[in-house]
Scaffold this active site. Structure first.
Site, short mmCIF file in Angstrom:
data_model
loop_
_atom_site.label_atom_id
_atom_site.label_comp_id
_atom_site.label_asym_id
_atom_site.label_seq_id
_atom_site.Cartn_x
_atom_site.Cartn_y
_atom_site.Cartn_z
N ARG A 154 9.40 5.39 8.30
CA ARG A 154 8.38 6.41 8.61
C ARG A 154 8.26 6.62 10.12
O ARG A 154 8.09 7.75 10.58
CB ARG A 154 7.04 6.00 8.01
CG ARG A 154 6.93 6.30 6.53
CD ARG A 154 5.57 5.97 5.97
NE ARG A 154 5.41 4.54 5.75
CZ ARG A 154 4.24 3.91 5.68
NH1 ARG A 154 3.12 4.59 5.88
NH2 ARG A 154 4.19 2.62 5.45
N ARG A 158 -5.85 9.92 0.42
CA ARG A 158 -7.11 9.58 1.09
C ARG A 158 -7.06 9.95 2.58
O ARG A 158 -8.01 10.57 3.10
CB ARG A 158 -7.37 8.07 0.93
CG ARG A 158 -8.59 7.57 1.69
CD ARG A 158 -8.67 6.05 1.64
NE ARG A 158 -7.45 5.43 2.16
CZ ARG A 158 -7.18 5.26 3.45
NH1 ARG A 158 -8.03 5.67 4.37
NH2 ARG A 158 -6.05 4.69 3.84
N ARG A 159 -5.98 9.59 3.27
CA ARG A 159 -5.86 9.93 4.69
C ARG A 159 -5.78 11.44 4.88
O ARG A 159 -6.39 11.98 5.80
CB ARG A 159 -4.61 9.25 5.28
CG ARG A 159 -4.73 7.73 5.36
CD ARG A 159 -3.41 7.08 5.70
NE ARG A 159 -3.51 5.61 5.65
CZ ARG A 159 -2.50 4.81 5.40
NH1 ARG A 159 -1.28 5.31 5.17
NH2 ARG A 159 -2.67 3.51 5.37
N LYS A 169 -4.73 -4.00 -1.60
CA LYS A 169 -5.03 -2.60 -1.88
C LYS A 169 -4.09 -1.99 -2.92
O LYS A 169 -4.40 -0.96 -3.51
CB LYS A 169 -5.00 -1.76 -0.59
CG LYS A 169 -3.63 -1.50 -0.01
CD LYS A 169 -3.75 -0.69 1.27
CE LYS A 169 -2.39 -0.40 1.89
NZ LYS A 169 -1.58 0.52 1.09
N ASP A 170 -2.93 -2.64 -3.16
CA ASP A 170 -1.98 -2.14 -4.15
C ASP A 170 -2.21 -2.71 -5.54
O ASP A 170 -1.55 -2.29 -6.50
CB ASP A 170 -0.54 -2.49 -3.72
CG ASP A 170 -0.11 -1.75 -2.46
OD1 ASP A 170 -0.67 -0.68 -2.21
OD2 ASP A 170 0.77 -2.26 -1.76
N CYS A 197 -8.48 7.46 -12.55
CA CYS A 197 -8.04 8.73 -11.94
C CYS A 197 -7.55 8.48 -10.52
O CYS A 197 -8.06 7.60 -9.82
CB CYS A 197 -9.20 9.72 -11.91
SG CYS A 197 -8.92 11.18 -10.93
N ARG A 245 7.05 9.42 3.51
CA ARG A 245 7.30 8.31 2.59
C ARG A 245 8.25 7.30 3.22
O ARG A 245 8.85 7.54 4.25
CB ARG A 245 7.94 8.84 1.30
CG ARG A 245 7.15 9.95 0.61
CD ARG A 245 5.85 9.45 0.08
NE ARG A 245 5.10 10.52 -0.57
CZ ARG A 245 3.83 10.42 -0.92
NH1 ARG A 245 3.19 9.31 -0.72
NH2 ARG A 245 3.22 11.44 -1.50
#
Length: 525
Positions: A151, A127-128, A80-81, A237, A145
């Site tokens: 976290r 997104r979350r 995903k990165d 974007c 972060r």
């Protein structure tokens, strides 16, 4: 197989877990491997700029460079990165069987806040954030972060927070999933979430064939659909986009979502097609979202509703800004202004045996007052590679340079010829060089070649961090602002000043602006 496969990985706990998983699968098949943790791009010099090679990924750039330079054979990433377009010469060689695709909710006490009007949820993901606010519009989202461990600690430390959202795969792989954590099945994950990907050089057919042995085809099909959807919709974007594909009963199921960052607007799509007829699925769904106003929604996002979270005390170039993580909204300003002083001609009338130049500003100040021919310096000592290059280009050969002032002074105290030196400096400076040399019976003639003025900008937002490049930039910033967030410093000398005021200080591995940018990006990983 006699070849030893060098596995490149970032050195975080989760990245090492992923790399060791790949290593285990390869060695189970009889291949020899070695892990190669890669820390920084600072010492990896390419013949071409990164942007010319298409290297853009915040978390993948370091490994891309290492692979192109021949330091590693494969690289292991969280898929995903990885940017949807890979650098020229690098390809996806394999994807492991996917783990938990879901986002996971970790709460402090109980679930009662889910039915409450007011609650505070922590996440650093746009997104979350958007999906949570779409479902719970009266709740408050706060930024979160750091790595998984930090976290979890922040969630525990903040008494007002009710819960935080994590990637379920990350928690599970580190054995950190609380017993009462909840998988958020209603929240559509990031494209390719939960998948581990291996890249290799396109030209390295042997390594590619080896990686193909551990490729999981169903995961490859599903994540490829999700990433193509992202590529077609996002267009570079940064937007809250979720996408999930999975195969069941010989059918490919796909669902995706695009939202505004506040969750008030959303466009959803879902479709099921037979396996084998899925090749146009991503294109169809992306076109559907665009037709429902997706392009307009993405255009509206821009930077308009994002809040500044990083401040740079030096004006950044467009190329430097482009290297930031997608969640960084940076503002930059030259917090110190310099003006050359008028210098007496007698200063350089005779050849000076030993000279110290610690900045490019000092070089410009000297050349404003004198011609290069007039600057007859026998031994020139510098701080910084860029200053050294400028001196050698415009004044003369440098006898010795170091990255930091302390290191230069210690070298000169041991190896310098003579017992006197002329130091072209600013009116604002640390006494590091002068103190060390004086302690070693070396006379320092300080010449204020230029004037430094503090010219900071008032920042209204609560910042995650501030980027500093000299002790003077720290002093300037604090004239109008409080010491909040993390101080990201270009070197140890700057960090010494920052530690007087900031609770958390991080130092770049290489004294370059780009290295400070990379330091910021690590915080957002």
């Amino acid at each position: 197989m006699s070849k030893i496969i060098r596995i490149g990985t970032r050195d975080s706990q989760l990245a090492m877990w992923q790399a060791k998983t790949v290593q285990s699968q390869l060695e189970r098949l009889g291949h020899k491997t070695v892990l190669v943790p890669i820390k920084s791009t600072g010492d990896l010099v390419l013949d071409k700029p990164l942007y010319e090679m298409g290297i853009t990924g915040v978390f993948t750039k370091t490994l891309d460079v290492a692979m192109l330079k021949g330091a590693i054979d494969i690289a292991v990433h969280s898929l995903k990165d990885v940017p949807t377009v890979l650098p020229k010469g690098i390809i996806q060689a394999a994807v492991l069987k996917r783990g938990n695709v879901n986002d996971t909710l970790v709460f402090k006490d109980n679930e009662e806040f889910l039915s409450a009007k007011d609650a505070i949820i922590a996440t650093g993901s746009l997104r979350r954030r958007a999906q949570w606010l779409n479902r719970y519009p009266t709740h408050t989202i706060v930024g979160l972060r750091g790595n998984v461990n930090s976290r979890l600690e922040k969630l525990d430390e903040n008494e007002d927070w009710d819960a935080a959202i994590f990637a379920g795969a990350g928690l599970g792989r580190l054995n950190l999933t609380p017993e009462d954590a909840i998988n958020l099945h209603w929240m559509i994950p990031a494209p390719a979430q939960g998948a581990v990907m291996i890249t290799a050089l396109e030209a390295d057919e042997e390594t590619r064939a080896i990686c193909a042995e551990i490729n999981h085809e169903e995961t490859e099909i599903s994540t490829s659909i999700e990433r193509e959807f992202l590529n077609r919709l996002e267009g570079g974007c940064s937007a809250p986009i979720g996408a999930l594909a999975y195969i069941k009963d010989e059918e490919v199921n796909f669902k995706a979502i695009l939202l505004s960052t506040d969750g008030s607007k959303k466009i959803e799509v879902s479709k099921v097609v037979p396996l084998g007829s899925h090749h146009n699925l991503a294109e169809f769904c992306a076109d559907y979202v665009i037709g429902k106003g997706g392009k307009i929604l993405i255009d509206e996002l821009g930077q308009g509703d994002k809040v500044t979270n990083i401040y740079s005390t030096k004006k950044l170039t467009k190329d430097q800004v482009a290297k930031f993580h997608e969640d960084v909204v940076a503002v930059s300003n030259d917090d110190i202004k310099t003006n050359p002083n008028r210098l007496n001609k007698n200063i350089v009338r005779n050849e000076i045996e030993n000279v110290i130049i610690t900045s490019q500003n000092a070089v410009e100040a000297l050349l404003t007052n004198f011609s290069a021919i007039e600057l007859q310096f026998k031994n020139i000592y510098c701080v910084g590679r860029r200053t050294k290059r400028l001196v050698e280009k415009r004044i003369g050969k440098v006898k010795h340079h170091e990255s930091y002032a302390k290191n230069l002074a210690e070298h000169m105290a041991e190896f310098m010829d003579g017992t006197e030196v002329t130091y072209f400096c600013s009116n604002l400076r640390l006494d590091t060089i002068s103190d060390i040399l004086s302690e070693n019976n070396i006379k320092v003639n300080e010449v204020e070649a230029y004037e430094t003025k503090l010219d900071a900008k008032k920042i209204e937002e609560d910042l995650d961090g501030v980027m500093f490049y000299s002790p003077s930039t720290v002093q300037s910033f604090l004239q109008l602002n409080e010491a909040k967030g993390i101080a990201f410093c270009i070197g140890e000398t700057t960090a010494i000043e920052a530690k007087k005021h900031f609770k958390e200080v991080r130092v770049a591995k290489v004294p370059l602006v780009e290295s400070v940018v990379e330091l910021v990006n690590e915080y957002y990983s």
